[in-house]
Write a protein that holds these residues in place. Structure first.
Motif, PDB file in Angstrom:
ATOM      1  N   GLN A   1      18.604   2.215  60.267  1.00 12.32           N
ATOM      2  CA  GLN A   1      17.418   2.830  59.679  1.00 12.32           C
ATOM      3  C   GLN A   1      16.632   3.615  60.731  1.00 12.32           C
ATOM      4  N   ARG A   2      16.501   3.046  61.911  1.00 11.82           N
ATOM      5  CA  ARG A   2      15.761   3.701  62.983  1.00 11.82           C
ATOM      6  C   ARG A   2      16.423   5.020  63.376  1.00 11.82           C
TER       7      ARG A   2
ATOM      8  N   ALA B   1       6.182   1.982  60.350  1.00  9.31           N
ATOM      9  CA  ALA B   1       6.259   0.857  59.412  1.00  9.31           C
ATOM     10  C   ALA B   1       7.510   0.011  59.637  1.00  9.31           C
ATOM     11  N   LEU B   2       8.561   0.641  60.174  1.00  7.02           N
ATOM     12  CA  LEU B   2       9.802  -0.103  60.441  1.00  7.02           C
ATOM     13  C   LEU B   2       9.555  -1.199  61.466  1.00  7.02           C
TER      14      LEU B   2
ATOM     15  N   LYS C   1       5.304   7.890  59.933  1.00  3.73           N
ATOM     16  CA  LYS C   1       4.736   6.671  59.361  1.00  3.73           C
ATOM     17  C   LYS C   1       5.835   5.683  58.984  1.00  3.73           C
ATOM     18  N   LYS C   2       6.962   6.194  58.458  1.00  2.96           N
ATOM     19  CA  LYS C   2       8.090   5.316  58.126  1.00  2.96           C
ATOM     20  C   LYS C   2       8.620   4.630  59.381  1.00  2.96           C
TER      21      LYS C   2
ATOM     22  N   GLN D   1       5.648  16.326  55.803  1.00  5.10           N
ATOM     23  CA  GLN D   1       6.904  15.571  55.826  1.00  5.10           C
ATOM     24  C   GLN D   1       7.095  14.888  57.178  1.00  5.10           C
TER      25      GLN D   1
ATOM     26  N   LYS E   1       4.885  11.889  57.353  1.00  2.73           N
ATOM     27  CA  LYS E   1       5.435  10.830  56.498  1.00  2.73           C
ATOM     28  C   LYS E   1       6.600  10.114  57.202  1.00  2.73           C
ATOM     29  N   ALA E   2       7.478  10.876  57.864  1.00  2.00           N
ATOM     30  CA  ALA E   2       8.611  10.278  58.573  1.00  2.00           C
ATOM     31  C   ALA E   2       8.129   9.444  59.760  1.00  2.00           C
TER      32      ALA E   2
ATOM     33  N   ILE F   1      15.849   7.660  60.658  1.00  2.00           N
ATOM     34  CA  ILE F   1      14.479   8.179  60.682  1.00  2.00           C
ATOM     35  C   ILE F   1      14.271   9.084  61.893  1.00  2.00           C
TER      36      ILE F   1
END
Length: 68
Positions: A13-14, A58-59, A54-55, A48, A51-52, A17
């Motif tokens: 996931q990291r 948040a991870l 922030k993801k 965008q 937002k990325a 992102i």
């Protein structure tokens, strides 16, 4: 296999992102350099990118170190 699966999923996931952030940063830089007067494209790309980021935040940190 207890801890390995969540750690591997976290790393995947990291990386996904981080790749998305790199693409958005390149697109933002290109749009900013062109400056065709189309502020909506620049603004949309900036949103965008935020937002990325922030993801990624948040991870959070890795669930457990792979070594040691």
């Amino acid at each position: 296999m207890g801890v390995e699966r969540p750690v591997t999923q976290w790393y995947v996931q990291r990386q996904r992102i981080l790749g998305e952030i790199a693409l958005l940063e390149a697109a933002f830089t290109q749009a900013k350099a062109e400056q065709d007067g189309d502020a909506t494209v620049l603004e949309h790309t900036a949103q965008q990118l935020i937002k990325a980021q922030k993801k990624l935040h948040a991870l959070g940190p890795c669930p457990k170190p792979m070594m040691g």
